[in-house]
Design an enzyme around this catalytic site. Sequence first.
Site, PDB file in Angstrom:
ATOM      1  N   HIS A 123      -5.641  -5.459  -4.558  1.00 12.23           N
ATOM      2  CA  HIS A 123      -4.910  -4.659  -3.577  1.00 12.23           C
ATOM      3  C   HIS A 123      -5.534  -3.270  -3.437  1.00 12.23           C
ATOM      4  O   HIS A 123      -5.566  -2.497  -4.400  1.00 12.23           O
ATOM      5  CB  HIS A 123      -3.450  -4.542  -4.027  1.00 12.23           C
ATOM      6  CG  HIS A 123      -2.561  -3.845  -3.073  1.00 12.23           C
ATOM      7  ND1 HIS A 123      -1.853  -2.706  -3.404  1.00 12.23           N
ATOM      8  CD2 HIS A 123      -2.249  -4.116  -1.783  1.00 12.23           C
ATOM      9  CE1 HIS A 123      -1.128  -2.321  -2.368  1.00 12.23           C
ATOM     10  NE2 HIS A 123      -1.349  -3.153  -1.366  1.00 12.23           N
ATOM     11  N   ARG A 124      -6.061  -3.008  -2.255  1.00 15.33           N
ATOM     12  CA  ARG A 124      -6.805  -1.759  -2.013  1.00 15.33           C
ATOM     13  C   ARG A 124      -7.926  -1.620  -3.049  1.00 15.33           C
ATOM     14  O   ARG A 124      -8.276  -0.519  -3.476  1.00 15.33           O
ATOM     15  CB  ARG A 124      -5.880  -0.551  -2.020  1.00 15.33           C
ATOM     16  CG  ARG A 124      -4.693  -0.705  -1.067  1.00 15.33           C
ATOM     17  CD  ARG A 124      -3.739   0.494  -1.111  1.00 15.33           C
ATOM     18  NE  ARG A 124      -2.440   0.112  -0.551  1.00 15.33           N
ATOM     19  CZ  ARG A 124      -1.338   0.840  -0.609  1.00 15.33           C
ATOM     20  NH1 ARG A 124      -1.381   2.029  -1.182  1.00 15.33           N
ATOM     21  NH2 ARG A 124      -0.208   0.418  -0.101  1.00 15.33           N
ATOM     22  N   GLU A 142      -8.310  -6.560  -0.772  1.00 11.46           N
ATOM     23  CA  GLU A 142      -7.454  -6.249   0.368  1.00 11.46           C
ATOM     24  C   GLU A 142      -7.665  -4.791   0.713  1.00 11.46           C
ATOM     25  O   GLU A 142      -7.841  -3.951  -0.173  1.00 11.46           O
ATOM     26  CB  GLU A 142      -5.987  -6.502   0.003  1.00 11.46           C
ATOM     27  CG  GLU A 142      -4.995  -6.283   1.133  1.00 11.46           C
ATOM     28  CD  GLU A 142      -4.428  -4.872   1.203  1.00 11.46           C
ATOM     29  OE1 GLU A 142      -3.698  -4.564   2.154  1.00 11.46           O
ATOM     30  OE2 GLU A 142      -4.724  -4.069   0.286  1.00 11.46           O
ATOM     31  N   ASP A 167      -6.946  -1.570   4.050  1.00 11.63           N
ATOM     32  CA  ASP A 167      -6.182  -1.168   5.227  1.00 11.63           C
ATOM     33  C   ASP A 167      -7.074  -0.397   6.186  1.00 11.63           C
ATOM     34  O   ASP A 167      -7.924   0.386   5.745  1.00 11.63           O
ATOM     35  CB  ASP A 167      -5.025  -0.259   4.808  1.00 11.63           C
ATOM     36  CG  ASP A 167      -4.216  -0.839   3.663  1.00 11.63           C
ATOM     37  OD1 ASP A 167      -3.361  -1.682   3.935  1.00 11.63           O
ATOM     38  OD2 ASP A 167      -4.465  -0.452   2.501  1.00 11.63           O
ATOM     39  N   GLU A 196      -6.075  -5.473   6.530  1.00  8.22           N
ATOM     40  CA  GLU A 196      -4.743  -5.235   7.102  1.00  8.22           C
ATOM     41  C   GLU A 196      -4.848  -4.212   8.221  1.00  8.22           C
ATOM     42  O   GLU A 196      -5.272  -3.073   8.003  1.00  8.22           O
ATOM     43  CB  GLU A 196      -3.751  -4.743   6.045  1.00  8.22           C
ATOM     44  CG  GLU A 196      -2.378  -4.505   6.648  1.00  8.22           C
ATOM     45  CD  GLU A 196      -1.345  -3.971   5.676  1.00  8.22           C
ATOM     46  OE1 GLU A 196      -0.316  -3.432   6.148  1.00  8.22           O
ATOM     47  OE2 GLU A 196      -1.563  -4.078   4.453  1.00  8.22           O
ATOM     48  N   LYS A 227      -3.329  -1.527  10.311  1.00  8.17           N
ATOM     49  CA  LYS A 227      -2.201  -0.614  10.156  1.00  8.17           C
ATOM     50  C   LYS A 227      -1.814  -0.038  11.524  1.00  8.17           C
ATOM     51  O   LYS A 227      -1.944   1.156  11.787  1.00  8.17           O
ATOM     52  CB  LYS A 227      -2.564   0.510   9.180  1.00  8.17           C
ATOM     53  CG  LYS A 227      -2.950   0.043   7.793  1.00  8.17           C
ATOM     54  CD  LYS A 227      -1.811  -0.668   7.078  1.00  8.17           C
ATOM     55  CE  LYS A 227      -0.705   0.284   6.712  1.00  8.17           C
ATOM     56  NZ  LYS A 227       0.339  -0.387   5.873  1.00  8.17           N
ATOM     57  N   ASP A 241      -2.585  -4.811  -7.807  1.00  7.09           N
ATOM     58  CA  ASP A 241      -3.265  -3.544  -8.107  1.00  7.09           C
ATOM     59  C   ASP A 241      -4.128  -3.646  -9.359  1.00  7.09           C
ATOM     60  O   ASP A 241      -4.958  -2.777  -9.615  1.00  7.09           O
ATOM     61  CB  ASP A 241      -2.237  -2.428  -8.342  1.00  7.09           C
ATOM     62  CG  ASP A 241      -1.561  -1.956  -7.068  1.00  7.09           C
ATOM     63  OD1 ASP A 241      -2.178  -2.042  -5.994  1.00  7.09           O
ATOM     64  OD2 ASP A 241      -0.401  -1.498  -7.154  1.00  7.09           O
TER      65      ASP A 241
END
Length: 243
Positions: free
Chosen positions: A7-8, A34, A36, A110, A112, A230
């Site tokens: 995540h990120r 992942e 954004d 993703e 945004k 994370d």
Amino acid sequence: MTLIIGHRGSAGSFPENTMISFKAAMDAGADGIELDVQMTKDGEIVVIHDEKVDRTTNGTGFVKDLTLTEISRLDASYTFPEYKGSANVPTLKEVLEWATTRDSCIVNVELKNGIIDYPNIEEKTIELINHFNLQKRVIISSFNHYSLVKCKEISSDIETAILYMVGLYKPWNYAISIGAKGLHPHYYAANPKIILESQQCGIDVRPFTVNEIDTINSLFKNKCSAIITDFPELAAQLKKHNE
């Protein structure tokens, strides 16, 4: 086999949405990352979670009001001072180019655009994906489901996934209705029945943001398609014990 998506990047241990974080996630054993995306004043796609740069950088203001040059000068070390001066806001182009050097790395992009309607963000994102020939390795997700439909209209080759926070009735049917192949629910909304029935209908389930050991183990046990976490290093260690 349940995949691990950072995540990120590896946001629990490194500055989120930076090249440092993405590389750390893959080095830790993640199957993918992942990230954004937002759009700058001059129409460039940059990798940052918030509509404003205030939380994760030393700058202020909305991404939409800053040029790429202005954003590239910002320090994105966030709450990790040890990376001050070495972490900045990458462009999507930079991340995708790097992904081509990592065999089989999945990239979950993703969009945004739920709060700010960035013009043509779908077209620009897909153009970059096509440029690097990553159509089979990229998943586009968004809380803006109209945007997901638009992405499918632009390119049927790239997988889309529905982001949502609360329980949906038969979400696999909804996914099929808009051409999505994935569900990315908050993990509270991903009970074993939803996971099983969705995957039986050919819809992958990848809950976010899964950081607790018990939850990670439970999703491995339920053979979820993937988890978004994370802490990919922790997830990779737990995965070995669940195999």
